[in-house]
Design an enzyme around this catalytic site. Structure first.
Site, PDB file in Angstrom:
ATOM      1  N   TRP A  54       0.813  -1.219   0.000  1.00 25.34           N
ATOM      2  CA  TRP A  54       0.000   0.000   0.000  1.00 25.34           C
ATOM      3  C   TRP A  54       0.846   1.270   0.000  1.00 25.34           C
ATOM      4  O   TRP A  54       0.323   2.360  -0.219  1.00 25.34           O
ATOM      5  CB  TRP A  54      -0.913   0.030   1.232  1.00 25.34           C
ATOM      6  CG  TRP A  54      -1.958  -1.027   1.297  1.00 25.34           C
ATOM      7  CD1 TRP A  54      -2.069  -2.145   0.493  1.00 25.34           C
ATOM      8  CD2 TRP A  54      -3.060  -1.083   2.208  1.00 25.34           C
ATOM      9  NE1 TRP A  54      -3.170  -2.880   0.870  1.00 25.34           N
ATOM     10  CE2 TRP A  54      -3.794  -2.256   1.919  1.00 25.34           C
ATOM     11  CE3 TRP A  54      -3.493  -0.264   3.257  1.00 25.34           C
ATOM     12  CZ2 TRP A  54      -4.934  -2.612   2.631  1.00 25.34           C
ATOM     13  CZ3 TRP A  54      -4.630  -0.622   3.959  1.00 25.34           C
ATOM     14  CH2 TRP A  54      -5.347  -1.781   3.645  1.00 25.34           C
ATOM     15  N   HIS A  60      12.843  -2.756  -0.200  1.00 24.17           N
ATOM     16  CA  HIS A  60      12.115  -2.123  -1.305  1.00 24.17           C
ATOM     17  C   HIS A  60      12.964  -0.991  -1.893  1.00 24.17           C
ATOM     18  O   HIS A  60      13.672  -0.297  -1.165  1.00 24.17           O
ATOM     19  CB  HIS A  60      10.765  -1.577  -0.832  1.00 24.17           C
ATOM     20  CG  HIS A  60       9.908  -1.150  -1.971  1.00 24.17           C
ATOM     21  ND1 HIS A  60      10.067   0.071  -2.584  1.00 24.17           N
ATOM     22  CD2 HIS A  60       8.934  -1.797  -2.653  1.00 24.17           C
ATOM     23  CE1 HIS A  60       9.212   0.145  -3.597  1.00 24.17           C
ATOM     24  NE2 HIS A  60       8.515  -0.970  -3.657  1.00 24.17           N
ATOM     25  N   GLU A  91      11.901  -6.654  -8.700  1.00 28.12           N
ATOM     26  CA  GLU A  91      11.221  -5.417  -9.107  1.00 28.12           C
ATOM     27  C   GLU A  91      12.207  -4.491  -9.814  1.00 28.12           C
ATOM     28  O   GLU A  91      12.928  -3.736  -9.154  1.00 28.12           O
ATOM     29  CB  GLU A  91      10.691  -4.669  -7.876  1.00 28.12           C
ATOM     30  CG  GLU A  91       9.648  -5.396  -7.089  1.00 28.12           C
ATOM     31  CD  GLU A  91       8.762  -4.410  -6.314  1.00 28.12           C
ATOM     32  OE1 GLU A  91       7.568  -4.408  -6.560  1.00 28.12           O
ATOM     33  OE2 GLU A  91       9.281  -3.649  -5.490  1.00 28.12           O
ATOM     34  N   GLY A 124       1.800  -2.535  -6.270  1.00 17.71           N
ATOM     35  CA  GLY A 124       1.754  -1.243  -5.588  1.00 17.71           C
ATOM     36  C   GLY A 124       0.413  -0.568  -5.803  1.00 17.71           C
ATOM     37  O   GLY A 124      -0.594  -0.917  -5.177  1.00 17.71           O
TER      38      GLY A 124
HETATM   39  P1  PGA Z   1       3.665  -0.247  -8.654  1.00 27.25           P
HETATM   40  O1  PGA Z   1       4.643  -0.446  -7.398  1.00 27.25           O
HETATM   41  O2  PGA Z   1       2.853  -1.531  -8.772  1.00 27.25           O
HETATM   42  O3  PGA Z   1       2.832   0.922  -8.298  1.00 27.25           O
HETATM   43  O4  PGA Z   1       4.548  -0.036  -9.849  1.00 27.25           O
HETATM   44  C1  PGA Z   1       5.240  -1.690  -7.155  1.00 27.25           C
HETATM   45  C2  PGA Z   1       6.134  -1.620  -5.942  1.00 27.25           C
HETATM   46  O5  PGA Z   1       6.824  -0.602  -5.755  1.00 27.25           O
HETATM   47  O6  PGA Z   1       6.186  -2.565  -5.131  1.00 27.25           O
END
Ligand code: PGA
Length: 255
Positions: free
Chosen positions: A11, A97, A167, A234
């Protein structure tokens, strides 16, 4: 690939109010209850963690935290410890992250956060990802190092409680996700790098998630063609119409 999919909603610093957080959490729990093959984790800001849970949560719904302190306890203003999260029935913690890395977390700090989470009995969702993709393929070496260093000092008996979320930073908060074929290539590479740390068997077993601009339109394709075990979502995780469609699409893969 594991037998169930895992969809983790990060979130971030949303929503603005407790009321809204309760609404999103309630809706997410109800959506999860309708799924047969998918586990759902909601990761609200710390302030809303307690309100997001419920005694009546379906079994496939869990709460995660977006981070955890490297400290165990004591005089550390503003910090939230792994034991505290555990006592709130949190089961997962996101560590490393890219937004936290950008704010100063080194691989060493990430490994300390992971260590605290695992010591408290939580499952760590460890984020890795390159800033840019280079023709030279330098991002492969970068990811390998990031995995090795972020997992430094983590004992082997805890490896089954580690999930890797790949990611690519350039795909986070962007217009488009990474193409599924590239996701497949990277997920294999991540498993190999994990195997380099914990052995071949661990490489076969580790769950790999993809994150970065996942939405209800691309989610199924990313899992099917990208061959990942799940998604770290996200924006779409707090956009209820979209998240509802996303969860249905993921669950339908196995239906
Ligand atoms: P997003 O973010 O799905 O809004 O691109 C993903 C995340 O940062 O975990």
């Amino acid at each position: 690939m594991s037998s169930r999919y895992l969809v983790v909603g990060n979130w971030k610093m949303h929503p603005a109010t407790l009321e809204e957080a309760k609404r999103i959490a309630r809706r997410t729990r109800l959506l999860a209850a309708k799924l047969a093959h998918t586990d759902v984790v909601a990761c609200p800001p710390h302030a809303f963690i307690q309100a997001a849970g419920s005694r009546n949560s379906p079994e496939n719904f869990s709460i995660g935290a977006q981070s955890v302190s490297v400290q165990e306890g004591g005089a550390h203003t503003g910090e939230v410890g792994a034991g505290m999260l555990k006592s709130l029935s949190v089961r997962y913690v996101i560590a490393g992250h890219s937004e936290e890395r950008a704010a100063g977390d080194s691989d060493e700090v990430v490994s300390q956060r992971i260590g605290r989470a695992l010591d408290a009995g939580l499952t760590a969702i460890v984020c890795v990802g390159e800033k840019v993709r280079e023709e030279s393929g330098a991002h492969f070496a970068f990811i390998k190092e990031q995995i090795k260093n972020s997992l430094a000092g983590i004992s082997e008996d805890k490896r089954s409680r580690i999930i890797i979320a790949y990611e690519p930073i350039w795909a986070i908060g962007a217009q488009d996700a990474m193409p599924p074929e590239q996701i497949y290539e990277m997920s294999l590479f991540v498993k190999k790098a994990f195997a380099d740390v914990f052995g071949p068997d661990a490489g076969l077993k580790v769950k790999v998630l993809y994150g970065g601009s996942v939405n209800f339109r691309n989610a199924s394709d990313i899992i099917v063609r990208g061959k990942v075990d799940g998604l770290l979502v996200g924006r779409e995780s707090v956009n209820m119409p979209g998240f509802s469609e996303l969860l249905k699409a993921v669950d339908a893969i196995r239906a």
